[in-house]
Design a protein around this motif. Structure first.
Motif, PDB file in Angstrom:
ATOM      1  N   GLY A 206       0.809  -1.205   0.000  1.00 19.11           N
ATOM      2  CA  GLY A 206       0.000   0.000   0.000  1.00 19.11           C
ATOM      3  C   GLY A 206       0.845   1.259   0.000  1.00 19.11           C
ATOM      4  N   LYS A 207       1.944   1.254   0.730  1.00 16.59           N
ATOM      5  CA  LYS A 207       2.823   2.429   0.780  1.00 16.59           C
ATOM      6  C   LYS A 207       3.418   2.739  -0.591  1.00 16.59           C
ATOM      7  CE  LYS A 207       4.113   1.747   5.631  1.00 16.59           C
ATOM      8  NZ  LYS A 207       5.218   1.447   6.585  1.00 16.59           N
ATOM      9  N   LEU A 208       3.778   1.684  -1.309  1.00 17.23           N
ATOM     10  CA  LEU A 208       4.313   1.886  -2.649  1.00 17.23           C
ATOM     11  C   LEU A 208       3.217   2.326  -3.619  1.00 17.23           C
ATOM     12  CD1 LEU A 208       6.618  -1.268  -2.918  1.00 17.23           C
ATOM     13  CD2 LEU A 208       7.291   1.051  -2.294  1.00 17.23           C
ATOM     14  N   GLU A 209       2.035   1.742  -3.484  1.00 17.08           N
ATOM     15  CA  GLU A 209       0.933   2.091  -4.366  1.00 17.08           C
ATOM     16  C   GLU A 209       0.482   3.538  -4.150  1.00 17.08           C
ATOM     17  OE1 GLU A 209      -0.143   0.729  -6.865  1.00 17.08           O
ATOM     18  OE2 GLU A 209       0.005  -1.445  -6.755  1.00 17.08           O
ATOM     19  N   HIS A 210       0.555   4.013  -2.922  1.00 19.14           N
ATOM     20  CA  HIS A 210       0.181   5.403  -2.653  1.00 19.14           C
ATOM     21  C   HIS A 210       0.998   6.359  -3.514  1.00 19.14           C
ATOM     22  CE1 HIS A 210      -1.493   4.477   1.652  1.00 19.14           C
ATOM     23  NE2 HIS A 210      -2.250   3.995   0.686  1.00 19.14           N
ATOM     24  N   VAL A 211       2.285   6.102  -3.587  1.00 17.87           N
ATOM     25  CA  VAL A 211       3.157   6.954  -4.397  1.00 17.87           C
ATOM     26  C   VAL A 211       2.798   6.848  -5.867  1.00 17.87           C
ATOM     27  CG1 VAL A 211       5.549   7.287  -5.165  1.00 17.87           C
ATOM     28  CG2 VAL A 211       5.054   6.936  -2.740  1.00 17.87           C
ATOM     29  N   ARG A 212       2.522   5.637  -6.323  1.00 13.80           N
ATOM     30  CA  ARG A 212       2.211   5.429  -7.738  1.00 13.80           C
ATOM     31  C   ARG A 212       0.865   6.051  -8.125  1.00 13.80           C
ATOM     32  NH1 ARG A 212       1.940   0.115  -9.719  1.00 13.80           N
ATOM     33  NH2 ARG A 212       2.887   0.810 -11.666  1.00 13.80           N
ATOM     34  N   LEU A 213      -0.038   6.215  -7.169  1.00 15.51           N
ATOM     35  CA  LEU A 213      -1.293   6.915  -7.440  1.00 15.51           C
ATOM     36  C   LEU A 213      -1.103   8.427  -7.385  1.00 15.51           C
ATOM     37  CD1 LEU A 213      -3.902   4.839  -5.360  1.00 15.51           C
ATOM     38  CD2 LEU A 213      -3.547   4.800  -7.831  1.00 15.51           C
ATOM     39  N   LEU A 214      -0.304   8.877  -6.430  1.00 10.70           N
ATOM     40  CA  LEU A 214      -0.161  10.309  -6.176  1.00 10.70           C
ATOM     41  C   LEU A 214       0.637  11.047  -7.242  1.00 10.70           C
ATOM     42  CD1 LEU A 214      -0.423  12.742  -4.129  1.00 10.70           C
ATOM     43  CD2 LEU A 214       1.800  11.971  -3.224  1.00 10.70           C
ATOM     44  N   GLU A 215       1.786  10.495  -7.610  1.00  8.32           N
ATOM     45  CA  GLU A 215       2.733  11.267  -8.407  1.00  8.32           C
ATOM     46  C   GLU A 215       2.243  11.649  -9.802  1.00  8.32           C
ATOM     47  OE1 GLU A 215       5.796  13.574  -9.548  1.00  8.32           O
ATOM     48  OE2 GLU A 215       5.126  12.988  -7.554  1.00  8.32           O
ATOM     49  N   PRO A 216       1.495  10.803 -10.520  1.00 11.70           N
ATOM     50  CA  PRO A 216       1.008  11.254 -11.823  1.00 11.70           C
ATOM     51  C   PRO A 216       0.163  12.535 -11.732  1.00 11.70           C
ATOM     52  CG  PRO A 216       0.854   8.882 -11.686  1.00 11.70           C
ATOM     53  CD  PRO A 216       1.230   9.364 -10.312  1.00 11.70           C
ATOM     54  N   LEU A 217      -0.651  12.651 -10.680  1.00  6.72           N
ATOM     55  CA  LEU A 217      -1.437  13.880 -10.509  1.00  6.72           C
ATOM     56  C   LEU A 217      -0.527  15.067 -10.228  1.00  6.72           C
ATOM     57  CD1 LEU A 217      -4.090  15.434 -10.219  1.00  6.72           C
ATOM     58  CD2 LEU A 217      -4.073  14.814  -7.776  1.00  6.72           C
ATOM     59  N   LEU A 218       0.423  14.901  -9.307  1.00  8.75           N
ATOM     60  CA  LEU A 218       1.331  16.005  -8.995  1.00  8.75           C
ATOM     61  C   LEU A 218       2.145  16.394 -10.222  1.00  8.75           C
ATOM     62  CD1 LEU A 218       2.677  15.134  -5.416  1.00  8.75           C
ATOM     63  CD2 LEU A 218       0.577  16.323  -6.094  1.00  8.75           C
ATOM     64  N   GLY A 219       2.552  15.407 -11.003  1.00 15.41           N
ATOM     65  CA  GLY A 219       3.321  15.688 -12.207  1.00 15.41           C
ATOM     66  C   GLY A 219       2.518  16.477 -13.232  1.00 15.41           C
ATOM     67  N   GLU A 220       1.247  16.141 -13.394  1.00 18.96           N
ATOM     68  CA  GLU A 220       0.400  16.864 -14.346  1.00 18.96           C
ATOM     69  C   GLU A 220       0.117  18.289 -13.871  1.00 18.96           C
ATOM     70  OE1 GLU A 220      -0.638  15.699 -17.483  1.00 18.96           O
ATOM     71  OE2 GLU A 220       0.929  14.277 -16.916  1.00 18.96           O
ATOM     72  N   LEU A 221      -0.073  18.461 -12.578  1.00 22.29           N
ATOM     73  CA  LEU A 221      -0.272  19.810 -12.035  1.00 22.29           C
ATOM     74  C   LEU A 221       0.987  20.655 -12.219  1.00 22.29           C
ATOM     75  CD1 LEU A 221      -2.152  18.769  -8.796  1.00 22.29           C
ATOM     76  CD2 LEU A 221      -3.116  20.184 -10.613  1.00 22.29           C
ATOM     77  N   ASP A 222       2.127  20.045 -12.006  1.00 18.22           N
ATOM     78  CA  ASP A 222       3.396  20.742 -12.218  1.00 18.22           C
ATOM     79  C   ASP A 222       3.538  21.153 -13.680  1.00 18.22           C
ATOM     80  OD1 ASP A 222       6.414  21.205 -11.276  1.00 18.22           O
ATOM     81  OD2 ASP A 222       6.460  20.131 -13.187  1.00 18.22           O
ATOM     82  N   LEU A 223       3.141  20.269 -14.588  1.00 16.44           N
ATOM     83  CA  LEU A 223       3.212  20.580 -16.012  1.00 16.44           C
ATOM     84  C   LEU A 223       2.292  21.748 -16.369  1.00 16.44           C
ATOM     85  CD1 LEU A 223       4.012  20.038 -18.962  1.00 16.44           C
ATOM     86  CD2 LEU A 223       2.170  18.333 -19.045  1.00 16.44           C
ATOM     87  N   LEU A 224       1.050  21.697 -15.895  1.00 16.95           N
ATOM     88  CA  LEU A 224       0.114  22.767 -16.202  1.00 16.95           C
ATOM     89  C   LEU A 224       0.634  24.110 -15.696  1.00 16.95           C
ATOM     90  CD1 LEU A 224      -2.552  23.778 -17.302  1.00 16.95           C
ATOM     91  CD2 LEU A 224      -3.663  23.056 -15.167  1.00 16.95           C
ATOM     92  N   PHE A 225       1.182  24.108 -14.496  1.00 16.61           N
ATOM     93  CA  PHE A 225       1.708  25.361 -13.953  1.00 16.61           C
ATOM     94  C   PHE A 225       2.894  25.853 -14.783  1.00 16.61           C
ATOM     95  CE2 PHE A 225       4.077  27.977 -10.855  1.00 16.61           C
ATOM     96  CZ  PHE A 225       3.061  28.868 -10.512  1.00 16.61           C
ATOM     97  N   ASN A 226       3.737  24.943 -15.221  1.00 14.41           N
ATOM     98  CA  ASN A 226       4.880  25.341 -16.056  1.00 14.41           C
ATOM     99  C   ASN A 226       4.425  25.927 -17.392  1.00 14.41           C
ATOM    100  OD1 ASN A 226       7.869  24.679 -15.169  1.00 14.41           O
ATOM    101  ND2 ASN A 226       6.539  23.167 -14.205  1.00 14.41           N
ATOM    102  N   LEU A 227       3.335  25.417 -17.942  1.00 16.04           N
ATOM    103  CA  LEU A 227       2.797  25.993 -19.167  1.00 16.04           C
ATOM    104  C   LEU A 227       2.253  27.405 -18.922  1.00 16.04           C
ATOM    105  CD1 LEU A 227       0.931  22.899 -20.672  1.00 16.04           C
ATOM    106  CD2 LEU A 227       3.189  23.792 -21.289  1.00 16.04           C
ATOM    107  N   MET A 228       1.759  27.628 -17.713  1.00 15.96           N
ATOM    108  CA  MET A 228       1.297  28.968 -17.338  1.00 15.96           C
ATOM    109  C   MET A 228       2.472  29.947 -17.222  1.00 15.96           C
ATOM    110  SD  MET A 228      -1.461  27.611 -14.511  1.00 15.96           S
ATOM    111  CE  MET A 228      -1.850  29.198 -13.776  1.00 15.96           C
ATOM    112  N   LEU A 229       3.668  29.405 -17.066  1.00 14.96           N
ATOM    113  CA  LEU A 229       4.869  30.231 -16.926  1.00 14.96           C
ATOM    114  C   LEU A 229       5.653  30.361 -18.233  1.00 14.96           C
ATOM    115  CD1 LEU A 229       6.243  28.708 -13.575  1.00 14.96           C
ATOM    116  CD2 LEU A 229       4.921  30.810 -13.826  1.00 14.96           C
ATOM    117  N   ALA A 230       5.065  29.930 -19.346  1.00 13.80           N
ATOM    118  CA  ALA A 230       5.814  29.845 -20.605  1.00 13.80           C
ATOM    119  C   ALA A 230       6.015  31.190 -21.290  1.00 13.80           C
ATOM    120  CB  ALA A 230       5.105  28.889 -21.565  1.00 13.80           C
TER     121      ALA A 230
END
Length: 460
Positions: free
Chosen positions: A303-327
């Motif tokens: 479960g601890k490993l799966e938590h990371v695998r569920l969480l990070e794709p969302l954080l990565g996409e949010l980071d991407l969207l914010f970076n596009l806002m900074l383009a």
């Protein structure tokens, strides 16, 4: 200047964060990383030589405190309330750390000695040359005695304090006689007595400190030239490099930290020497976690490993969207949406990654109040019906994060439609750079690799 001398792990009990995390995601991802590593690994504590040096110093100090025949001279009695005084322990730690770093400089030409990773060596080297190779060591907890600024926080003892506290060797006030600490200190004693270089160093340092502490002057001082060469050579023979120290102490540390068991154990197996032929020693955190979760594990560890695998794709996409806002220095919401869609994203992308997180009830128990509040707001953001609404919600979220730090937002919305940037624009990534679900946070995998390299006797 080495930035690592100033960086620490995020602590949400503090009032601000460094201005390098515009979405305040570190408090979220680091909590899930530490759920796995239990504070044994962090961005500032991941070197087995420093790990061992810190424990050795504390073991020596503990034994000096427990030995009633070791007494403080009249000068130190006027400064400290006894050997259990916290400031006295700080003075011991600073003195021992400084003795180590100067010994490394003094014998830097000896084969096998690595100065890389020795905390404070740049500042110590300046002092060394300012004093023509004969710096003065002071036994004191005051800043004048410290090679590093705020050394009790940023030196070896400060950076490696939390791991030893979490393991139970002592509490945050350096009380060594905790009910659960006795077996840990017994294991440490066995290690230090059975490794010849460490056993020899212990006896030499104990004699040196016994004589130093008996001084009747206020704060004892020693020119480096007055310290026996047998002692300074013993110091570097005991701690020449992470690879050598790791080879001598691997079994001990794995037993104490349990990093080869459970969730970290699955990552350990993936990163072990046997898997180097598969390219996993240098692969991404996502690939490491993907392979680790396939190991035979308890439901809790998996479960601890799966938590990371569920969480990070969302954080990565949010980071991407914010970076596009900074383009661009100035761009419309529609232009950001165009950039987002050009990378294969749409209004449903964030929600697709947020839904599994909301469905996993256990994930809500991992975070602190700050982290949970931020994640909840990001999950609400992901449910917004269209890309412009998601962009505006992310902009407001960013502004609130920055306001909580007493800092200005990186960008603002003008006339309800135009983004105005207040920092330098970011390069716009391509789809090849950022495929769907791409990870941007590493969850201490690089630091774990570094620690394991030392434990396995591999040069950094």
């Amino acid at each position: 200047m080495l930035l690592n001398e100033f960086l620490t792990e995020y602590d949400d009990s503090l009032g601000s964060e460094l201005n390098i995390d515009p979405l305040g995601l570190q408090v979220i991802w680091s909590a899930f990383g530490q759920q796995i590593f239990q504070n044994r690994i962090s961005s500032i504590s991941n070197d087995i030589r420093n790990y061992t040096l810190n424990l050795f110093n504390h073991w020596l100090i503990k034994n000096l405190i427990d030995d009633d025949s070791v007494a403080l001279g009249n000068g130190l009695k006027k400064i400290y309330g006894g050997k259990n005084d916290l400031n006295f322990k700080h003075a011991c730690l600073v003195y021992l750390e400084n003795l180590y770093v100067y010994s490394v400089i003094a014998h830097q030409d000896i084969a096998g000695l690595e100065s890389t990773g020795v905390l404070g060596i740049s500042k110590a080297r300046r002092r060394w040359y300012e004093r023509s190779g004969n710096p003065r060591l002071s036994f004191s907890h005051n800043s004048e005695a410290q090679v590093l600024v705020r050394q009790t926080m940023l030196g070896v003892s400060g950076r490696y304090k939390t791991p030893l506290v979490e393991m139970g060797f002592f509490d945050r006030q350096y009380h060594y006689s905790l009910p659960t600490a006795a077996p840990l200190w017994k294991s440490a004693e066995t290690l230090f007595k059975n490794v010849p270089t460490l056993s020899r160093l212990y006896h030499l340092l104990r004699l040196h400190l016994r004589e130093l502490l008996a001084s009747n002057s206020g704060e004892p001082k020693r020119d480096f030239s007055d310290i026996p060469t047998t002692l300074t050579l013993a110091v570097i023979e005991a701690f020449p490099s992470s690879a050598v120290v790791g080879t001598r102490t691997c079994d001990f540390w794995l037993s104490i930290t349990e990093l080869d068991q459970g969730a970290p154990g699955a990552l350990y197996k993936v990163l072990s020497p046997a898997n180097r032929g598969e390219g996993l020693s240098s692969s991404s955190a996502a690939a490491v976690f993907e392979k680790a979760v396939k190991q035979p594990l308890s439901l809790e560890a998996q479960g601890k490993l799966e938590h990371v695998r569920l969480l990070e794709p969302l954080l990565g996409e949010l980071d991407l969207l914010f970076n596009l806002m900074l383009a661009e220095k100035s761009q419309s919401l529609k232009e950001v949406q165009r950039r987002w869609e050009a990378l294969g994203r749409n209004a449903a992308t964030l929600k697709s990654y947020a839904d599994p997180i909301e469905e996993n009830v256990a994930m809500s128990s991992v975070l602190s109040a700050t982290g949970q509040s931020r994640l909840n707001r990001l999950l609400i953001l992901a449910r917004q019906g269209d890309a412009p609404a998601q962009i505006c919600t992310l902009l407001n979220y960013h502004a609130q994060v920055m306001e909580s730090r007493g800092q200005s937002p990186w960008l603002t919305l003008v006339n309800g439609a135009q983004l105005k940037l207040h920092v330098r624009p970011r390069a716009e990534p391509t789809l090849a750079d950022r495929p769907l679900g791409c990870w941007v946070h590493q969850y201490y995998i690089p630091q774990f690799r570094h620690l394991l390299g030392g434990l396995q006797g591999v040069a950094a």
